[in-house]
Design a protein around this motif. Structure first.
Motif, PDB file in Angstrom:
ATOM      1  N   ILE A  57      32.337  34.477  42.244  1.00  0.00           N
ATOM      2  CA  ILE A  57      31.680  35.594  42.950  1.00  0.00           C
ATOM      3  C   ILE A  57      32.465  36.039  44.202  1.00  0.00           C
ATOM      4  N   PRO A  58      32.776  35.133  45.142  1.00  0.00           N
ATOM      5  CA  PRO A  58      33.520  35.627  46.327  1.00  0.00           C
ATOM      6  C   PRO A  58      34.899  36.172  45.978  1.00  0.00           C
ATOM      7  N   TYR A  59      35.557  35.591  44.969  1.00  0.00           N
ATOM      8  CA  TYR A  59      36.869  36.129  44.548  1.00  0.00           C
ATOM      9  C   TYR A  59      36.699  37.538  44.001  1.00  0.00           C
ATOM     10  N   TYR A  60      35.683  37.700  43.183  1.00  0.00           N
ATOM     11  CA  TYR A  60      35.420  39.007  42.576  1.00  0.00           C
ATOM     12  C   TYR A  60      35.207  40.054  43.673  1.00  0.00           C
ATOM     13  N   LEU A  82      48.581  38.283  44.418  1.00  0.00           N
ATOM     14  CA  LEU A  82      48.531  36.815  44.334  1.00  0.00           C
ATOM     15  C   LEU A  82      47.781  36.230  45.523  1.00  0.00           C
ATOM     16  N   LYS A  83      47.941  36.848  46.672  1.00  0.00           N
ATOM     17  CA  LYS A  83      47.227  36.356  47.859  1.00  0.00           C
ATOM     18  C   LYS A  83      45.715  36.502  47.650  1.00  0.00           C
ATOM     19  N   ALA A  84      45.291  37.623  47.064  1.00  0.00           N
ATOM     20  CA  ALA A  84      43.858  37.824  46.812  1.00  0.00           C
ATOM     21  C   ALA A  84      43.335  36.841  45.775  1.00  0.00           C
ATOM     22  N   TRP A  85      44.239  36.344  44.934  1.00  0.00           N
ATOM     23  CA  TRP A  85      43.846  35.431  43.857  1.00  0.00           C
ATOM     24  C   TRP A  85      44.002  33.971  44.301  1.00  0.00           C
ATOM     25  N   GLU A  86      44.593  33.772  45.449  1.00  0.00           N
ATOM     26  CA  GLU A  86      44.965  32.424  45.900  1.00  0.00           C
ATOM     27  C   GLU A  86      43.759  31.493  45.895  1.00  0.00           C
ATOM     28  N   GLY A  87      43.901  30.370  45.229  1.00  0.00           N
ATOM     29  CA  GLY A  87      42.811  29.395  45.162  1.00  0.00           C
ATOM     30  C   GLY A  87      42.042  29.479  43.857  1.00  0.00           C
ATOM     31  N   ALA A  88      42.080  30.617  43.188  1.00  0.00           N
ATOM     32  CA  ALA A  88      41.351  30.755  41.918  1.00  0.00           C
ATOM     33  C   ALA A  88      42.111  30.055  40.783  1.00  0.00           C
ATOM     34  N   GLY A  89      43.413  29.825  40.987  1.00  0.00           N
ATOM     35  CA  GLY A  89      44.197  29.111  39.980  1.00  0.00           C
ATOM     36  C   GLY A  89      44.563  29.992  38.786  1.00  0.00           C
ATOM     37  N   ALA A  94      46.334  36.776  37.344  1.00  0.00           N
ATOM     38  CA  ALA A  94      46.527  37.833  38.353  1.00  0.00           C
ATOM     39  C   ALA A  94      47.759  38.674  38.026  1.00  0.00           C
ATOM     40  N   ARG A  95      48.832  38.003  37.607  1.00  0.00           N
ATOM     41  CA  ARG A  95      50.047  38.766  37.269  1.00  0.00           C
ATOM     42  C   ARG A  95      49.776  39.696  36.077  1.00  0.00           C
ATOM     43  N   ASN A  96      49.060  39.169  35.073  1.00  0.00           N
ATOM     44  CA  ASN A  96      48.753  39.998  33.901  1.00  0.00           C
ATOM     45  C   ASN A  96      47.811  41.143  34.239  1.00  0.00           C
ATOM     46  N   LEU A  97      46.874  40.886  35.153  1.00  0.00           N
ATOM     47  CA  LEU A  97      45.979  41.975  35.567  1.00  0.00           C
ATOM     48  C   LEU A  97      46.795  43.136  36.111  1.00  0.00           C
ATOM     49  N   GLN A  98      47.766  42.794  36.951  1.00  0.00           N
ATOM     50  CA  GLN A  98      48.543  43.884  37.525  1.00  0.00           C
ATOM     51  C   GLN A  98      49.430  44.565  36.490  1.00  0.00           C
TER      52      GLN A  98
END
Ligand code: SF4
Length: 369
Positions: A57-60, A82-89, A94-98
């Motif tokens: 939830i907070p990542y989203y 990647l910084k916004a994704w940091e910690g989600a593993g 994240a790379r594929n999303l972009q």
């Protein structure tokens, strides 16, 4: 059980009971508040692939605030994504999303496609995610079978083969497709997953409050604890990784992993896997020479951390090191920087490195040289 043997009345009853239960019991989750927005559904589904709902939830919310639409994500710096994704593993997500966002801008003028076939052609979108986006956001008649849905189906229909087997997968997807109520596939998919997440739990399913209890073969046969059948667990390999916290005066050296590597695009303290017969200290010096072309003096082992990835485990040995000579060159990495400790939080690091950063930035934790 073959899907063709399920009577139409049974299929209808399954959907009716499940949807009524979902209407009354669904959790209020942020991505459900605007389920007609395919971008939101997509981000949520990618996050939820390997992240628990509470953690997601907070990542989203942060990700959506930072990159509110496809174009914003497509044009962002990879570092920021990647910084916004940091910690989600699982940073490949994240790379594929972009990459997918860039493709959507290039091929679909920024509009997320609506069919399963088009969606599956995008980076990082597999059968499940395509089905989820197509059914939830675009109301397509598509199934979406995640781990929770699989567990429910295996139990209700007493499917005894391990669900990850290719043949069982085919059976489960056919079964899910045959159960879809016309015009309500998105709700049905979400209901099935929600039931698995909240009622038909892996251990101690709450059969007493389950809307499918009367139809459930596992319950009738007392097989809830045995289904789904377990796949034999492999022993994960374990590696020792030695890294250098390399000081030059008050600054530290960090390196960026290449995009095609595991954790690609993330920053880290330089180092790598110890070779057979090599000491950890020799490993750091060799890795730093190979990766950055500099000589260092390796001091004490300063911290040790264990970390588990999906396919292996590591013990990370962090050495206190000092730069001796040479200008760094990106020989085995994508980039490098000298930074002061306070700047480290501006970069996205893998979890094991972040623990070291927390230690480094604690007051009096580490004397600079
Ligand atoms: S009756 Fe029990 S085992 Fe069967 S689907 Fe419901 S919660 Fe799961």
């Amino acid at each position: 059980m073959a899907t063709t043997k399920i009577a139409r009345a049974t299929r209808r009853a399954f959907a009716v009971h499940l949807l009524a239960w979902y209407e009354a019991n669904q959790r209020d989750l942020p991505w459900r508040r605007d389920a007609s927005d395919p971008y939101r559904v997509w981000i949520a589904e990618i996050l939820l692939q390997q992240t628990q709902v509470v953690t997601a939830i907070p990542y989203y919310e942060r990700f959506l605030a930072r990159f509110p639409n496809v174009r914003a994500l497509a044009s962002a710096r990879l570092d920021d994504v990647l910084k916004a994704w940091e910690g989600a593993g699982y940073y490949a997500r994240a790379r594929n999303l972009q990459r997918a966002a860039q493709e959507i801008v290039a091929r679909f003028d920024g509009t997320i496609p609506s069919t399963v076939t088009e969606l599956r052609a995008l980076p990082g979108i597999g059968r499940y995610t395509a089905g989820a986006i197509a059914s939830i956001a675009f109301h397509r008649e598509a199934a979406a079978v995640d781990g929770n849905a699989m567990r429910v189906l295996c139990r209700v229909f007493a499917i005894r083969h391990a669900p990850r087997r290719a043949r069982t997968q085919t059976e489960l997807w056919q079964l899910a497709e045959s159960l879809l109520p016309r015009g309500r596939a998105g709700e049905f998919n979400q209901a099935l997953m929600e039931l698995g997440a909240t009622v038909c739990a892996p251990r101690q399913p709450a059969c007493d409050v389950c809307p499918l209890a009367r139809a459930c073969a596992a319950r009738r046969l007392g097989l809830q604890a045995k289904l789904p059948a377990k796949t034999a667990q492999r022993q994960l390999p374990h590696h020792h990784v030695a890294i250098g916290v390399i000081w030059k005066g008050k600054r530290l050296l960090i390196a960026r992993r290449r995009d095609n590597q595991l954790l690609g695009g993330l920053w880290e303290f330089p180092g790598g896997h110890r070779k057979r017969g090599e000491t950890l200290a020799a490993c750091v010096a060799r890795e730093v020479r190979e990766e950055l072309g500099i000589e260092i003096a390796v001091g004490e082992e300063w911290a040790t951390r264990r970390h588990a990835y999906s396919h292996f485990r590591i013990t990370l040995h962090a050495f206190d090191c000092r730069w001796v000579r040479g200008r760094p060159r990106a020989l085995g990495c994508a980039a490098w920087r000298w930074v002061v400790p306070d700047e480290l939080t501006q970069y996205a690091f893998p979890a094991a490195n972040r623990q070291l950063i927390a230690k480094l930035t604690q007051p009096k934790s580490h004397a600079t040289r």
